[in-house]
Design a protein around this motif. Structure first.
Motif, PDB file in Angstrom:
ATOM      1  N   PHE A  91      78.996  17.715   4.259  1.00 13.45           N
ATOM      2  CA  PHE A  91      80.053  16.752   4.540  1.00 13.45           C
ATOM      3  C   PHE A  91      79.471  15.345   4.653  1.00 13.45           C
ATOM      4  CE2 PHE A  91      81.450  20.780   6.297  1.00 13.45           C
ATOM      5  CZ  PHE A  91      82.765  20.873   5.861  1.00 13.45           C
ATOM      6  N   ASN A  92      80.210  14.362   4.173  1.00 13.55           N
ATOM      7  CA  ASN A  92      79.879  12.962   4.428  1.00 13.55           C
ATOM      8  C   ASN A  92      80.206  12.660   5.884  1.00 13.55           C
ATOM      9  OD1 ASN A  92      79.232  12.398   1.726  1.00 13.55           O
ATOM     10  ND2 ASN A  92      81.377  12.116   1.214  1.00 13.55           N
ATOM     11  N   CYS A  93      79.286  12.056   6.585  1.00 10.18           N
ATOM     12  CA  CYS A  93      79.540  11.671   7.972  1.00 10.18           C
ATOM     13  C   CYS A  93      78.471  10.673   8.408  1.00 10.18           C
ATOM     14  CB  CYS A  93      79.557  12.895   8.897  1.00 10.18           C
ATOM     15  SG  CYS A  93      77.943  13.678   9.127  1.00 10.18           S
ATOM     16  N   ALA A  94      78.520  10.284   9.668  1.00  9.86           N
ATOM     17  CA  ALA A  94      77.532   9.362  10.224  1.00  9.86           C
ATOM     18  C   ALA A  94      77.049   9.911  11.551  1.00  9.86           C
ATOM     19  CB  ALA A  94      78.128   7.971  10.405  1.00  9.86           C
ATOM     20  N   CYS A  95      75.806   9.659  11.870  1.00 11.69           N
ATOM     21  CA  CYS A  95      75.197  10.115  13.120  1.00 11.69           C
ATOM     22  C   CYS A  95      74.966   8.913  14.034  1.00 11.69           C
ATOM     23  CB  CYS A  95      73.881  10.828  12.831  1.00 11.69           C
ATOM     24  SG  CYS A  95      73.035  11.428  14.319  1.00 11.69           S
ATOM     25  N   GLN A  96      75.390   9.055  15.286  1.00  7.12           N
ATOM     26  CA  GLN A  96      75.247   7.952  16.237  1.00  7.12           C
ATOM     27  C   GLN A  96      73.855   7.963  16.840  1.00  7.12           C
ATOM     28  OE1 GLN A  96      77.737   5.473  17.255  1.00  7.12           O
ATOM     29  NE2 GLN A  96      75.773   4.624  17.886  1.00  7.12           N
ATOM     30  N   GLU A  97      73.053   6.981  16.463  1.00  7.02           N
ATOM     31  CA  GLU A  97      71.760   6.764  17.105  1.00  7.02           C
ATOM     32  C   GLU A  97      71.886   5.456  17.886  1.00  7.02           C
ATOM     33  OE1 GLU A  97      69.053   8.724  17.046  1.00  7.02           O
ATOM     34  OE2 GLU A  97      69.992  10.263  15.816  1.00  7.02           O
ATOM     35  N   ASN A  98      70.921   4.553  17.726  1.00  4.99           N
ATOM     36  CA  ASN A  98      71.112   3.219  18.292  1.00  4.99           C
ATOM     37  C   ASN A  98      72.243   2.514  17.556  1.00  4.99           C
ATOM     38  OD1 ASN A  98      68.997   3.548  20.114  1.00  4.99           O
ATOM     39  ND2 ASN A  98      67.476   2.849  18.631  1.00  4.99           N
ATOM     40  N   ILE A  99      72.378   2.852  16.267  1.00  6.39           N
ATOM     41  CA  ILE A  99      73.498   2.388  15.460  1.00  6.39           C
ATOM     42  C   ILE A  99      74.103   3.609  14.781  1.00  6.39           C
ATOM     43  CG2 ILE A  99      72.506   0.103  15.048  1.00  6.39           C
ATOM     44  CD1 ILE A  99      71.699   1.078  12.262  1.00  6.39           C
ATOM     45  N   LEU A 100      75.246   3.426  14.145  1.00  6.00           N
ATOM     46  CA  LEU A 100      75.887   4.505  13.405  1.00  6.00           C
ATOM     47  C   LEU A 100      75.210   4.607  12.040  1.00  6.00           C
ATOM     48  CD1 LEU A 100      78.208   6.430  14.134  1.00  6.00           C
ATOM     49  CD2 LEU A 100      79.723   4.966  12.793  1.00  6.00           C
ATOM     50  N   VAL A 101      74.506   5.726  11.794  1.00  8.72           N
ATOM     51  CA  VAL A 101      73.719   5.912  10.578  1.00  8.72           C
ATOM     52  C   VAL A 101      74.501   6.797   9.611  1.00  8.72           C
ATOM     53  CG1 VAL A 101      71.542   6.733   9.621  1.00  8.72           C
ATOM     54  CG2 VAL A 101      71.587   5.695  11.892  1.00  8.72           C
ATOM     55  N   GLN A 102      74.827   6.269   8.441  1.00  9.42           N
ATOM     56  CA  GLN A 102      75.602   7.012   7.453  1.00  9.42           C
ATOM     57  C   GLN A 102      74.720   7.986   6.687  1.00  9.42           C
ATOM     58  OE1 GLN A 102      78.924   6.923   7.017  1.00  9.42           O
ATOM     59  NE2 GLN A 102      78.625   8.639   5.615  1.00  9.42           N
ATOM     60  N   GLY A 103      75.215   9.202   6.480  1.00  5.48           N
ATOM     61  CA  GLY A 103      74.460  10.194   5.740  1.00  5.48           C
ATOM     62  C   GLY A 103      75.294  11.412   5.420  1.00  5.48           C
ATOM     63  N   HIS A 104      74.666  12.595   5.433  1.00 11.34           N
ATOM     64  CA  HIS A 104      75.347  13.851   5.122  1.00 11.34           C
ATOM     65  C   HIS A 104      74.984  14.909   6.160  1.00 11.34           C
ATOM     66  CE1 HIS A 104      76.263  12.132   1.220  1.00 11.34           C
ATOM     67  NE2 HIS A 104      76.998  13.195   0.932  1.00 11.34           N
ATOM     68  N   MET A 105      75.970  15.727   6.519  1.00  9.62           N
ATOM     69  CA  MET A 105      75.727  16.901   7.340  1.00  9.62           C
ATOM     70  C   MET A 105      75.673  18.118   6.428  1.00  9.62           C
ATOM     71  SD  MET A 105      78.055  18.655  10.359  1.00  9.62           S
ATOM     72  CE  MET A 105      77.586  17.486  11.643  1.00  9.62           C
ATOM     73  N   TYR A 106      74.645  18.949   6.611  1.00  9.40           N
ATOM     74  CA  TYR A 106      74.476  20.149   5.801  1.00  9.40           C
ATOM     75  C   TYR A 106      74.550  21.370   6.714  1.00  9.40           C
ATOM     76  CZ  TYR A 106      72.754  16.672   2.529  1.00  9.40           C
ATOM     77  OH  TYR A 106      72.654  15.584   1.717  1.00  9.40           O
ATOM     78  N   LEU A 107      75.527  22.229   6.475  1.00  8.00           N
ATOM     79  CA  LEU A 107      75.717  23.423   7.289  1.00  8.00           C
ATOM     80  C   LEU A 107      75.085  24.621   6.590  1.00  8.00           C
ATOM     81  CD1 LEU A 107      79.417  22.968   8.470  1.00  8.00           C
ATOM     82  CD2 LEU A 107      77.314  22.229   9.587  1.00  8.00           C
ATOM     83  N   PHE A 108      74.062  25.193   7.226  1.00  4.31           N
ATOM     84  CA  PHE A 108      73.438  26.417   6.746  1.00  4.31           C
ATOM     85  C   PHE A 108      73.949  27.592   7.575  1.00  4.31           C
ATOM     86  CE2 PHE A 108      70.686  23.101   5.206  1.00  4.31           C
ATOM     87  CZ  PHE A 108      70.203  23.574   3.993  1.00  4.31           C
TER      88      PHE A 108
END
Length: 465
Positions: A91-108
Motif C-alpha cells: 500500500f502507498n502510505c507515509a510513516c510518521q517519524e520526525n516528519i511524515l515520510v512517504q513510502g510503501h507498506m508491504y504486508l507479508f
C-alpha cells in the motif's frame, strides 16, 4: 480551487527505489518474449480455437504468477526476511517519524514492513505480527481518517496517508489474529471490557484495543453492505456506563472526509446557499498572495457564481478536475456558516509527478465565499495534499476575486499563497513549483469557462432561430 503542487520537490534520487520494483520490468520482458507455437494446418477450426485460447490463458496465468513471485522475492530480500515469507499486498502510505515520510507498506505473511527512499534517505521498518499489542484506525491531524496506529514492542508506529486505509487495516488485523496475539488480546479485552474505563490519552494496550473495537463496530454499522465481517465473533459487547460513554464520545468524534466547517446538514433538498449582499466592502488582497490568472467574462457576477461555483455547477467542476488528471472528485452542497458566510469541503485524488511514492495524493480543499457591496464576490480556498514530500509542511491558499465591470460583465482575478506551518530548506522550490502548476491549472479553467459560455451563447442563438 487552489491546486497543491504534486511535484513540489522535483529532485532525482541517487538510486532507483525498490518501492517500485524491477520485477515489474522483468514481467514485461517475460510477457514480450513469450511465444505461442503455431497451430498445425491439419487441425480442425474448433480444435484450433479451443487449444489456442487454453494455451494463451495458461501462459498468461504462468506469466502473472512468475511476475508475482519475482516481486515477492525482491521485497523479501530487501527486508532480509526468512525464505518462506510471501508478499501478500502493498500500500502507498507515509510513516510518521520526525516528519511524515512517504513510502510503501508491504504486508507479508508474518511481517509488516515499510520502506521509503526520498532523495537518497532510506527509511526501513520491520514489525513482526507476534510483537503487536494493539492495532487501531486513526486520523491524520485529527481530521482525515486515513491512518493506522500500531503498538508493537513497546513502541507506537503511526502510518498515514493511505488511499485504501480500511483494506490495509483488515489485512493487518487478519494477520495479527492468525499469526500473532490478536485473537488472545481481543478476547482478553472482551473479558475486561465490563470493568475498564477509558482515558483520552491512555497508554494501556487494552484501552487502545477497546477504542479500536468500537471503531470497527462503528464502521461496520455504517457500511451499506450489512453482512457481518468474518471476525465479528471476536467483537465484545460493551455494556458498562463508562464504556458506553466512551463509545458515544468516539462515535461523536467520527467525521467524514469533510472538514470542521461543515457541522450541519441542509434541512431540505432545496438550495442551501443564498445570494446575499453584505453591507461592507471586500477586504484588500494580502500582499503575500500572487496573481496567477485574470480574465473578463461577459456575464454578471451572480451568473458567474451560478455557472462555475454553485451547487448546480458540480458537473463543470468535475470536468475541470478530470482535465487536470484528477479522479474521485467529491463536492457537497454549500452550507451557511456564521464565520465564513458559506462553506463546503471538496476532496479528490491528484496525480503526483515525482518519481518516488504514490501515483495519486489525497487532496482536501475547504471553500468559502462571501458577497460584498456592489456584488463583489470573494471565494477563499485552502488546500492540503497528502502523499507528497513535505506535504505536511504547507498548504495552498487560493483567493478568487470577482468584481463587477459595468452592468453585464465581471473581472476574475485568482491569487495564490503557499502558507508554511513548518520550516524546510526546500521552501523556495516548493513555492516555485506550486505557482507554476497553479498557473497551468487555472489557464485550463479559464479556457473551459469561456468555452462553456460560447456553447451557451450558440444554443441561445439557435433557440431564437
Amino acid at each position: 480551487m487552489a491546486v497543491a503542487s504534486s511535484s513540489s520537490v522535483d529532485v532525482e534520487p541517487a538510486s532507483a527505489s525498490p518501492s517500485k520494483p524491477a520485477s515489474d520490468a522483468a514481467a514485461q520482458r517475460a510477457s514480450s518474449s513469450a511465444a505461442v507455437s503455431p497451430l498445425s494446418a491439419d487441425a480442425s477450426p474448433d480444435h484450433c480455437d479451443s487449444s489456442s485460447n487454453s494455451s494463451a490463458a495458461s501462459q498468461r496465468d504462468a506469466e502473472i504468477q512468475s511476475a508475482a513471485a519475482l516481486r515477492s522475492e525482491e521485497y523479501r530480500q530487501l527486508f532480509r526476511l526468512p525464505p518462506e515469507e510471501v508478499l501478500v499486498e502493498d500500500f502507498n502510505c507515509a510513516c510518521q517519524e520526525n516528519i511524515l515520510v512517504q513510502g510503501h507498506m508491504y504486508l507479508f505473511v508474518h511481517y509488516i514492513c515499510f520502506y521509503s527512499n526520498i532523495f537518497g534517505f532510506e527509511t526501513k521498518k520491520i514489525i513482526h505480527f507476534r510483537d503487536i499489542t494493539s492495532v487501531k484506525r486513526a486520523k491524520t491531524a485529527g481530521i482525515f481518517p486515513n491512518a493506522i496506529e500500531i503498538f508493537a514492542g513497546g513502541k507506537k508506529h503511526f502510518f498515514a496517508s493511505f488511499l485504501s486505509r480500511d483494506e490495509a487495516f483488515k489485512l493487518i488485523v487478519d494477520g495479527w489474529v492468525q499469526h500473532g496475539n490478536g485473537a488472545k488480546a481481543i478476547m482478553e479485552n472482551q473479558d475486561s471490557a465490563s470493568e475498564s474505563s477509558f482515558r483520552d490519552n491512555g497508554v494501556e494496550p487494552e484501552k487502545v484495543k477497546i477504542s479500536e473495537i468500537v471503531d470497527d463496530i462503528d464502521t461496520t454499522n455504517r457500511r451499506e453492505d450489512t453482512s457481518a465481517p468474518e471476525d465479528s465473533n471476536l467483537l465484545p459487547t460493551i455494556e458498562d456506563d463508562n464504556a458506553s460513554t466512551a463509545v458515544r464520545e468516539f462515535q461523536d468524534s467520527v467525521e467524514p472526509l469533510a472538514g470542521p466547517v461543515l457541522t450541519s446538514e441542509p434541512s431540505s433538498p432545496a438550495k442551501s446557499w443564498a445570494w446575499k449582499l453584505e453591507d461592507s466592502d471586500a477586504p484588500e488582497i494580502p500582499e503575500c498572495y500572487t496573481k496567477v490568472a485574470e480574465t473578463t467574462f461577459q456575464i454578471t457576477v451572480e451568473k458567474f457564481f451560478s455557472l462555475f461555483f454553485s451547487d448546480d455547477a458540480v458537473e463543470f467542476m468535475d470536468s475541470f478536475h478530470k482535465k487536470c488528471g484528477d479522479k474521485e472528485f467529491k463536492c457537497p452542497s454549500w452550507l451557511p456558516h456564521d464565520q465564513f458566510g458559506h462553506a463546503r469541503n471538496v476532496s479528490f485524488q491528484h496525480p503526483i509527478k515525482i518519481y518516488l511514492g504514490a501515483k495519486f495524493g489525497s487532496c482536501q480543499e475547504t471553500q468559502k465565499f462571501r458577497v460584498y457591496k456592489n456584488s463583489h464576490l470573494v471565494i477563499k480556498t485552502s488546500q492540503e495534499i497528502a502523499d507528497v514530500p513535505y506535504g505536511d509542511h504547507f498548504r495552498v491558499e487560493g483567493l478568487w476575486d470577482v468584481r463587477r465591470d459595468g452592468n453585464e460583465c465581471c473581472v476574475l482575478s485568482v491569487y495564490i499563497n503557499v502558507a508554511f506551518s513548518k520550516k524546510t530548506m526546500f521552501r523556495g522550490q516548493i513555492v516555485r513549483s506550486t505557482l507554476e502548476e497553479c498557473r497551468e491549472a487555472y489557464a485550463i479553467w479559464v479556457d473551459m469557462a469561456h468555452e462553456l459560455l460560447r456553447k451557451r451563447s450558440l444554443e441561445q442563438k439557435k433557440g431564437l432561430m
